[in-house]
Design a protein around this motif. Sequence first.
Motif, short mmCIF file in Angstrom:
data_model
loop_
_atom_site.label_atom_id
_atom_site.label_comp_id
_atom_site.label_asym_id
_atom_site.label_seq_id
_atom_site.Cartn_x
_atom_site.Cartn_y
_atom_site.Cartn_z
N PHE A 35 -0.04 1.47 6.93
CA PHE A 35 -0.77 0.45 7.19
C PHE A 35 -1.54 0.09 5.88
CE2 PHE A 35 -4.80 -1.42 7.89
CZ PHE A 35 -4.80 -2.53 8.65
N LEU A 36 -1.97 1.28 5.30
CA LEU A 36 -2.51 1.10 3.86
C LEU A 36 -1.61 0.53 2.69
CD1 LEU A 36 -5.14 1.72 2.21
CD2 LEU A 36 -4.55 3.96 1.99
N LEU A 37 -0.59 1.18 2.85
CA LEU A 37 0.28 0.55 1.76
C LEU A 37 0.65 -0.58 1.87
CD1 LEU A 37 2.79 3.96 1.47
CD2 LEU A 37 1.10 3.13 0.01
N LEU A 38 0.96 -1.19 3.17
CA LEU A 38 1.37 -2.63 3.37
C LEU A 38 0.24 -3.46 3.01
CD1 LEU A 38 3.38 -4.40 4.59
CD2 LEU A 38 2.40 -4.25 6.80
N LEU A 39 -0.89 -2.97 3.45
CA LEU A 39 -2.41 -3.90 3.07
C LEU A 39 -2.38 -3.79 1.55
CD1 LEU A 39 -3.89 -5.34 5.02
CD2 LEU A 39 -5.61 -3.63 5.01
N SER A 40 -2.08 -2.84 1.05
CA SER A 40 -2.51 -2.63 -0.58
C SER A 40 -1.79 -3.51 -1.41
CB SER A 40 -2.19 -1.25 -1.08
OG SER A 40 -3.08 -0.41 -0.44
N ILE A 41 -0.33 -3.68 -0.92
CA ILE A 41 0.56 -4.58 -1.65
C ILE A 41 0.16 -6.02 -1.09
CG2 ILE A 41 2.97 -5.40 -1.55
CD1 ILE A 41 3.83 -2.38 -0.94
N LEU A 42 -0.13 -6.29 0.05
CA LEU A 42 -0.49 -7.65 0.17
C LEU A 42 -1.71 -8.11 -0.56
CD1 LEU A 42 -0.28 -10.17 2.05
CD2 LEU A 42 -1.73 -8.96 3.78
N VAL A 43 -2.72 -7.14 -0.45
CA VAL A 43 -4.15 -7.29 -1.24
C VAL A 43 -3.81 -7.65 -2.86
CG1 VAL A 43 -6.34 -6.47 -1.91
CG2 VAL A 43 -5.55 -6.53 0.67
N ALA A 44 -3.03 -6.72 -3.35
CA ALA A 44 -2.70 -6.67 -4.76
C ALA A 44 -2.01 -8.05 -4.97
CB ALA A 44 -1.68 -5.61 -4.95
#
Length: 816
Positions: A395-404
């Motif tokens: 979840f964090l990796l997916l969200l990190s890419i999205l936020v980036a």
Amino acid sequence: MIKKYLITTFRHLRRKRLFTALNIFGLAIGISVCWVIYRIVSYEYSYDKNLVQKEKIYRVVSGFVFDEKESYNGGASKPLYQGIREQMDGLEHVVPVFENTFRSVEVDNPPGSPLRFDDQKGVAAIDSAYFNFLEYRWLSGTKSSFLDNPNSVVLTEDRAKQYFPDQAPNEILDRTITYYSYRDTITRTVAGVVANLPQPTEFNSQEFVPLPYIAYDLNIWTNTNGSDRLYLQLDEASNPAIIAEQVDDIIQRKTREWRDQSENTFNFKRWIELLPLGESHFATHIRESNIRKASKPVLYGLMGIALFLLVLACINYINMSVAGIPQRTKEIGVRKTLGSNKKQLITQFFLETLVTTVLAGILSLVLTKLVFWLLKDIIPEGITPFANILEYIGFLLLLSILVAILAGLYPGWLITRVNAINVFRSTSLQTKGSKGFNLQKALIVFQFVIALVFITSALIIGKQLQYSIKSDMGFNKDAVVLVQVPYRYVFEDKYDGKQFPLLEELKTISGIQNVSLGAAPLSEGYASSAYEYSEEGKPAISRQVFKKWVDTSYVNLYNLKVLAGRNLHESDTPTEYVINETAVKAFGFASPQEALGKFIGQKDEKLPIVGVVNDFHMRDFYESIDPMAFQMEKSNLTNFNIKLTSNTDQWQNTLSEIEQKWYRFYPPESFSYTFYDESIEQMYKQERQLATLVNLATFVSIFISCLGLFGLAVLTAFQRTKEIGIRKVMGASVEGIVRLLSKEYIVLVIIALVFASPIAWFAMDKWLEKFAYRIQIEWWMFLLAGVAAITIALLTVGYQAIKAAIANPVKSLRTE
């Protein structure tokens, strides 16, 4: 190459520690809130997800219209499953699940005393279809051994551990359990233990007893109990709509037979619907005490809050990043001079964003624990912060890419516009008046639109909650203590009638002003019946009437006003009624005085009306006041209403005296009291939870918005440094400069208020529609929200404005 990017990234983040900390903290809040809401929503949508052919399973629910009011019951008439099996095709399984509650359960415990469990729930009467329908794993015993013995019982793994701790499932076979209901006693032998069903599930029964085949009387077809659930599993070729029509036809035919046989004239409408199992958990229009529900609109609202807070965090990062670009122009110019192209510059900035987001994700681990603690009254039992750490990492990796991508796209594009030649000509990136700066202002407006919607919603929800609890309910609830005789003692012979001598004992306590037996005026439990009034030459009038059993002191204790006639007289059995104003109108009486002496009731059991009292709220403010009738029947008087004196210092001693006298009549563990005003507040638990959630979202949105506003203030002060220096040299005061730098932020908040007000009004008006008694949304609520937002904005930018205003103008005008 990546190593060099990372080194540059960490150097920049370390050099700009304040901005880095603000960015990480803002993103961490957004990520942690998103994760918590993701856990809640995924949990609610996972009910019975492992059930085979879930899409073909339906619940039979009953719809009713009484006095033009529509309602639903999650149960079905007990005989209905028999009629469906006998008269219908196209079904794989017809599964009755009839829940029972027992006064107490005793488990044999040789060589010691039996273990006793009071008010035991979760005992279901089932037949062979149940274990064919649900694939339980048998830990001991067999399905056939259970069904062959009418006095057997099967336990789930959890219930077996409760009854027989530290014993293996095969060791408890043939052990005995005695069930004490309110009318009989039966001893059963353990025929098996089954593994717990995967959670969460609607099938929450913990003990299973055989359901005997009974030839039910015709009148039972008209009875519906929410604890008698019925499930249908359709075959592949069946049409749910056609099956529903056939089931409804069975009920309608039986209802007509009952009407013809009993000559009943009460007018009501009843029908059957099939509710898909996947929708059962979200069917909040069906009130059920034994099955937990979740509201889809609430879940959608939670997802909306998560999305908005994440977007706010991204906007905050964009604003903070843009605020720092003017101070990075030399770095960017040097990199361009040394050959860096746009792709490399954007890659560098995206990497900074990604690293910042990952660091925020790590911090969110701590914040998630905090959010779970703050929302402990809202988060359903069974949800843990991190059930699967791999799920969180994904979840964090997916969200990190999205936020980036969301947060890094615009600033990354903006840095490519820096002109290296202009940098070395002592000019910087000029965004004032450009589209970029206008976009940044638009983002600030968007942030404050969200914040203002939350602020206004928090004000309105709090006001409605206060109105529901504090407004006049038609009775005096102050200083009233409720004590209930536990139901398990009501039908025990040795406690029969003991509430009456206890009542006389309580009257002798000096700290008690009045004491009465009866159901509290406003409570979650209530009973109703169809009452009829007939006048010669006119058609009979039938109305659904709520019943309350009270004694003769009840009206005085709650300060109810007798509008006509008199109070009830003491009686062992019902002999008369006192009704409310709404009942007077419902039966067509012109005035309370006209209702006196008229007979209402059921068939030949009609009793006279001897008094009329004022209307008061019997249910929460979602429901309108209905016809009500007081009657006295001693066997139903088991609730003590104790009015304390106004001397609050004496209350604790009075409660101790009440407890001591209670022990002379009932066992010690049976004593428990609540202040009535606190129990009324508890009825609005869902509204308090919503208020808590909105208050938290308000705080987070304001905090994140202020971070973005702070970034904008830093950028503006940097861009206008020389202007401020010139103004000071020309004689401008510190106050004038602060006002100059602050006024544009006030304009932004006012613009946000213009957009936020209709959004908040629409959302809150929709929410208030559910209340029969509600507040009115007024203009001052939006003004107050705007003033609060402006104040918060000024406090946020004030420091930066004052810092710029008092700076030495010589340094501001010095040639670089």
